[in-house]
Scaffold this motif. Structure first.
Motif, PDB file in Angstrom:
ATOM      1  N   PRO A 260      69.953  78.715   7.513  1.00 60.03           N
ATOM      2  CA  PRO A 260      69.840  79.521   8.737  1.00 60.03           C
ATOM      3  C   PRO A 260      69.035  80.800   8.460  1.00 60.03           C
ATOM      4  CG  PRO A 260      72.086  78.747   8.475  1.00 60.03           C
ATOM      5  CD  PRO A 260      71.347  78.370   7.220  1.00 60.03           C
TER       6      PRO A 260
ATOM      7  N   LYS B 299      73.796  77.216  24.736  1.00 63.16           N
ATOM      8  CA  LYS B 299      73.726  77.990  23.499  1.00 63.16           C
ATOM      9  C   LYS B 299      72.272  78.139  23.071  1.00 63.16           C
ATOM     10  CE  LYS B 299      78.175  76.687  21.584  1.00 63.16           C
ATOM     11  NZ  LYS B 299      78.841  76.109  20.413  1.00 63.16           N
TER      12      LYS B 299
ATOM     13  N   ARG C 138      56.977  73.016  12.684  1.00 60.51           N
ATOM     14  CA  ARG C 138      57.947  73.580  13.614  1.00 60.51           C
ATOM     15  C   ARG C 138      57.434  73.536  15.052  1.00 60.51           C
ATOM     16  NH1 ARG C 138      59.385  79.580  12.424  1.00 60.51           N
ATOM     17  NH2 ARG C 138      57.512  79.820  13.620  1.00 60.51           N
TER      18      ARG C 138
ATOM     19  N   HIS D  75      67.574  84.513   9.351  1.00 59.49           N
ATOM     20  CA  HIS D  75      67.897  85.727  10.090  1.00 59.49           C
ATOM     21  C   HIS D  75      66.670  86.644  10.212  1.00 59.49           C
ATOM     22  CE1 HIS D  75      72.109  84.663   9.901  1.00 59.49           C
ATOM     23  NE2 HIS D  75      71.977  84.451   8.611  1.00 59.49           N
TER      24      HIS D  75
ATOM     25  N   ALA E 132      65.077  83.170   5.025  1.00 59.01           N
ATOM     26  CA  ALA E 132      66.500  83.461   4.932  1.00 59.01           C
ATOM     27  C   ALA E 132      66.850  84.384   3.779  1.00 59.01           C
ATOM     28  CB  ALA E 132      67.288  82.157   4.789  1.00 59.01           C
TER      29      ALA E 132
ATOM     30  N   SER F 220      71.630  72.533  26.778  1.00 58.22           N
ATOM     31  CA  SER F 220      72.658  73.363  26.158  1.00 58.22           C
ATOM     32  C   SER F 220      72.515  74.811  26.608  1.00 58.22           C
ATOM     33  CB  SER F 220      72.534  73.288  24.640  1.00 58.22           C
ATOM     34  OG  SER F 220      73.447  74.162  24.030  1.00 58.22           O
TER      35      SER F 220
ATOM     36  N   ALA G 127      69.027  78.060  20.675  1.00 56.10           N
ATOM     37  CA  ALA G 127      68.652  77.161  19.581  1.00 56.10           C
ATOM     38  C   ALA G 127      68.817  77.875  18.244  1.00 56.10           C
ATOM     39  CB  ALA G 127      67.208  76.703  19.758  1.00 56.10           C
ATOM     40  N   LYS G 128      69.308  77.159  17.253  1.00 58.57           N
ATOM     41  CA  LYS G 128      69.466  77.755  15.927  1.00 58.57           C
ATOM     42  C   LYS G 128      68.109  77.844  15.254  1.00 58.57           C
ATOM     43  CE  LYS G 128      74.194  76.474  15.103  1.00 58.57           C
ATOM     44  NZ  LYS G 128      75.148  75.982  14.126  1.00 58.57           N
ATOM     45  N   LYS G 129      67.926  78.891  14.480  1.00 55.58           N
ATOM     46  CA  LYS G 129      66.670  79.119  13.781  1.00 55.58           C
ATOM     47  C   LYS G 129      66.900  78.943  12.291  1.00 55.58           C
ATOM     48  CE  LYS G 129      65.195  82.202  17.378  1.00 55.58           C
ATOM     49  NZ  LYS G 129      64.960  83.551  17.786  1.00 55.58           N
ATOM     50  N   TYR G 130      66.045  78.141  11.659  1.00 54.77           N
ATOM     51  CA  TYR G 130      66.198  77.837  10.248  1.00 54.77           C
ATOM     52  C   TYR G 130      64.990  78.323   9.466  1.00 54.77           C
ATOM     53  CZ  TYR G 130      70.021  74.903  11.775  1.00 54.77           C
ATOM     54  OH  TYR G 130      71.195  74.461  12.325  1.00 54.77           O
ATOM     55  N   CYS G 131      65.227  78.617   8.188  1.00 55.28           N
ATOM     56  CA  CYS G 131      64.175  79.070   7.277  1.00 55.28           C
ATOM     57  C   CYS G 131      63.139  77.963   7.113  1.00 55.28           C
ATOM     58  CB  CYS G 131      64.794  79.440   5.937  1.00 55.28           C
ATOM     59  SG  CYS G 131      63.599  79.914   4.672  1.00 55.28           S
TER      60      CYS G 131
ATOM     61  N   ARG H  53      59.783  81.914   9.560  1.00 56.46           N
ATOM     62  CA  ARG H  53      61.160  82.385   9.411  1.00 56.46           C
ATOM     63  C   ARG H  53      61.588  82.241   7.970  1.00 56.46           C
ATOM     64  NH1 ARG H  53      62.412  78.740  14.378  1.00 56.46           N
ATOM     65  NH2 ARG H  53      61.826  80.130  16.059  1.00 56.46           N
TER      66      ARG H  53
END
Length: 122
Positions: free
Chosen positions: A79, A67, A115, A81, A92, A65, A69-73, A90
Motif C-alpha cells: 500500500p 470506498k 497502471r 502512502h 511506499a 463501490s 480505490a486503494k493505491k499501491y506502490c 507511487r
C-alpha cells in the motif's frame, strides 16, 4: 458413498428440504463447525422468488463501490502512502523512492502504462 442410504434431509423454515451439511471438528476446542455448499445457501434463501432487480449472490450486476480505490506502490506492490511529484509514481518506502528516482524516463512510462496512468514527464 456407494450402496448406502442418502443422509436425512433437514427442513429449513419448515418449507424447504436441504441435505444436512457436513461438519469439521476443531481439534483445539472440540466444537464441530458446519459448512454449507453454495447450492445449499441459495436454496435456503429461496433466491428463485427474489425479484430480478435485487442484488443477490447470483447476480453479477452491482453498483460501483463507495470506498475509494486503494493505491499501491508501483515498485513493491505494498500500500502506497506517497506520490513522487516528478514521475507521478507511487511509492511506499524510502528504498522504493530511491528506485523511483533512479529510473530512466522510458522505464517510468512503462510503470505508468502498467497502471494505465500515462502522463508526460516534464
Amino acid at each position: 458413498r456407494r450402496g448406502g442410504s442418502a443422509p436425512p434431509l433437514a427442513t429449513v423454515d419448515g418449507n424447504l428440504a436441504v441435505k444436512r451439511a457436513r461438519g469439521v471438528t476443531d481439534v483445539s476446542s472440540g466444537r464441530t463447525r458446519v459448512f454449507k455448499s453454495l447450492k445449499q445457501l441459495l436454496w435456503a434463501e429461496n433466491f428463485e422468488y427474489v425479484p430480478i432487480d435485487v442484488q443477490t449472490y447470483q447476480s453479477i450486476e452491482a453498483p460501483p463501490s463507495v470506498k475509494p480505490a486503494k493505491k499501491y506502490c508501483d515498485i513493491t506492490g505494498f500500500p502506497a502512502h506517497y506520490l513522487d511529484p516528478k514521475t507521478k509514481l507511487r511509492f511506499a518506502s524510502p528504498e522504493a523512492f530511491r528506485v523511483v528516482r533512479g529510473l530512466h524516463d522510458y522505464q517510468v512510462q512503462e510503470y505508468l502504462a502498467l497502471r494505465k496512468a500515462e502522463t508526460r514527464i516534464k
